[in-house]
Design a protein around this motif. Structure first.
Motif, short mmCIF file in Angstrom:
data_model
loop_
_atom_site.label_atom_id
_atom_site.label_comp_id
_atom_site.label_asym_id
_atom_site.label_seq_id
_atom_site.Cartn_x
_atom_site.Cartn_y
_atom_site.Cartn_z
N ILE A 82 0.85 1.70 -0.47
CA ILE A 82 0.66 1.82 -1.91
C ILE A 82 -0.46 2.80 -2.20
CG2 ILE A 82 0.00 0.58 -4.01
CD1 ILE A 82 1.22 -1.94 -2.73
N GLN A 83 -1.54 2.66 -1.45
CA GLN A 83 -2.72 3.48 -1.68
C GLN A 83 -3.42 3.65 -0.33
OE1 GLN A 83 -5.38 1.49 -4.32
NE2 GLN A 83 -6.56 3.32 -4.78
N ILE A 84 -4.05 4.79 -0.12
CA ILE A 84 -4.74 5.04 1.14
C ILE A 84 -6.22 4.75 0.95
CG2 ILE A 84 -5.34 6.79 2.85
CD1 ILE A 84 -2.63 8.08 2.22
N PRO A 85 -6.78 3.83 1.78
CA PRO A 85 -8.21 3.50 1.64
C PRO A 85 -9.09 4.62 2.20
CG PRO A 85 -7.26 2.29 3.46
CD PRO A 85 -6.13 3.03 2.81
N LYS A 86 -10.33 4.68 1.72
CA LYS A 86 -11.25 5.70 2.20
C LYS A 86 -11.79 5.35 3.59
CE LYS A 86 -12.58 7.47 -2.25
NZ LYS A 86 -11.46 8.31 -2.38
N SER A 87 -11.96 4.05 3.85
CA SER A 87 -12.43 3.59 5.16
C SER A 87 -11.90 2.17 5.37
CB SER A 87 -13.95 3.62 5.23
OG SER A 87 -14.49 2.74 4.26
N ARG A 88 -12.38 1.50 6.42
CA ARG A 88 -11.91 0.13 6.71
C ARG A 88 -12.28 -0.78 5.55
NH1 ARG A 88 -10.11 -2.67 11.38
NH2 ARG A 88 -10.85 -4.81 11.51
N ILE A 89 -11.32 -1.64 5.17
CA ILE A 89 -11.52 -2.47 3.99
C ILE A 89 -11.54 -3.94 4.38
CG2 ILE A 89 -10.51 -0.83 2.36
CD1 ILE A 89 -7.88 -2.36 2.59
N GLY A 90 -12.01 -4.76 3.48
CA GLY A 90 -12.04 -6.20 3.69
C GLY A 90 -10.65 -6.79 3.59
N ALA A 91 -10.48 -7.94 4.18
CA ALA A 91 -9.17 -8.59 4.24
C ALA A 91 -8.61 -8.90 2.85
CB ALA A 91 -9.24 -9.86 5.08
N LYS A 92 -9.49 -9.22 1.91
CA LYS A 92 -9.03 -9.56 0.56
C LYS A 92 -8.51 -8.34 -0.19
CE LYS A 92 -11.87 -13.64 -0.05
NZ LYS A 92 -12.91 -14.30 -0.84
N LEU A 93 -8.92 -7.14 0.23
CA LEU A 93 -8.50 -5.92 -0.46
C LEU A 93 -7.24 -5.30 0.13
CD1 LEU A 93 -12.00 -4.27 -0.92
CD2 LEU A 93 -10.71 -5.61 -2.57
N VAL A 94 -6.74 -5.82 1.23
CA VAL A 94 -5.57 -5.24 1.89
C VAL A 94 -4.34 -5.22 0.96
CG1 VAL A 94 -3.93 -5.59 3.78
CG2 VAL A 94 -6.37 -5.72 4.22
N PRO A 95 -4.05 -6.27 0.19
CA PRO A 95 -2.85 -6.21 -0.68
C PRO A 95 -2.90 -5.10 -1.74
CG PRO A 95 -3.59 -8.47 -0.44
CD PRO A 95 -4.62 -7.61 0.19
N LEU A 96 -4.06 -4.56 -2.02
CA LEU A 96 -4.15 -3.46 -2.96
C LEU A 96 -3.66 -2.15 -2.36
CD1 LEU A 96 -7.71 -4.16 -4.43
CD2 LEU A 96 -5.50 -4.74 -5.46
N HIS A 97 -3.63 -2.07 -1.03
CA HIS A 97 -3.31 -0.82 -0.35
C HIS A 97 -1.94 -0.83 0.31
CE1 HIS A 97 -7.33 0.82 -0.95
NE2 HIS A 97 -7.75 -0.42 -0.77
N ILE A 98 -1.41 -2.01 0.67
CA ILE A 98 -0.09 -2.07 1.29
C ILE A 98 0.74 -3.18 0.65
CG2 ILE A 98 -0.89 -1.19 3.51
CD1 ILE A 98 -0.63 -4.12 4.56
N GLN A 99 2.05 -3.06 0.84
CA GLN A 99 2.97 -4.11 0.40
C GLN A 99 3.81 -4.51 1.60
OE1 GLN A 99 5.71 -2.80 -2.57
NE2 GLN A 99 6.59 -4.84 -2.87
N ASP A 100 3.88 -5.78 1.89
CA ASP A 100 4.65 -6.28 3.02
C ASP A 100 6.11 -6.38 2.62
OD1 ASP A 100 5.38 -7.33 5.43
OD2 ASP A 100 4.57 -9.33 5.05
N VAL A 101 6.97 -5.61 3.29
CA VAL A 101 8.41 -5.64 3.01
C VAL A 101 9.18 -6.09 4.25
CG1 VAL A 101 8.39 -3.98 1.12
CG2 VAL A 101 8.58 -3.16 3.47
N THR A 102 8.53 -6.88 5.09
CA THR A 102 9.15 -7.40 6.31
C THR A 102 10.25 -8.39 5.95
OG1 THR A 102 7.00 -7.20 7.38
CG2 THR A 102 8.65 -8.51 8.51
#
Length: 147
Positions: free
Chosen positions: A61-81
């Motif tokens: 969804i969005q590319i983070p600038k650096s390593r992010i916290g676990a709570k912020l992961v859903p803002l950057h990816i969407q699980d379509v498994t």
């Protein structure tokens, strides 16, 4: 952002070197083609990852600038498994054999704690004084010897 850095930054892999190894082993692909560690990730890409015998699919969804916290992961990816993949994972976890065959060797510390929890400590709490348990007292013993 490079794909190995991206997978590390969204916490899919613990280290960047582990992510690079998995990419070298062709366990990561974008679309239908396997990628190299230097492949640039773009927003909208669907990344397929083979991890723990499960095929994960994530959409960027969005590319983070650096390593992010676990709570912020859903803002950057969407699980379509696929849901079947998660069901397979659950079945594999349930069907794993016990780490040690029952009755083989001494009980481990974990086994002992589980046995103690199962049995409980009620027996030792009730019988703390053996003289009371057997009904003997010091007075009865002294009376018998004087007679």
């Amino acid at each position: 952002m490079r794909i190995d850095k991206f997978l590390w930054s969204i916490r899919f892999y613990k280290t960047r070197s582990i992510a690079a190894e998995e990419i070298k082993k062709n366990r990561v692909s974008i679309g239908t083609s396997a990628v190299k560690s230097s492949k640039e990730v773009k927003e909208g890409d669907v990344i397929k990852i083979r991890k723990n015998q499960i095929d994960y699919k994530i959409k960027v969804i969005q590319i983070p600038k650096s390593r992010i916290g676990a709570k912020l992961v859903p803002l950057h990816i969407q699980d379509v498994t696929d849901k079947e993949q998660y069901e397979l994972l659950k079945l594999r976890k349930m069907s794993q054999d016990y780490y040690r065959n029952k009755g083989e060797g001494r009980p481990t510390k974990k086994d002992r704690r589980e046995m103690d929890d199962y049995v409980g400590n009620d027996v030792t709490a009730d019988f703390t004084d053996w003289d009371d348990f057997f009904g003997e007292t010091d007075d009865t013993e002294s009376n018998e010897t004087e007679d």
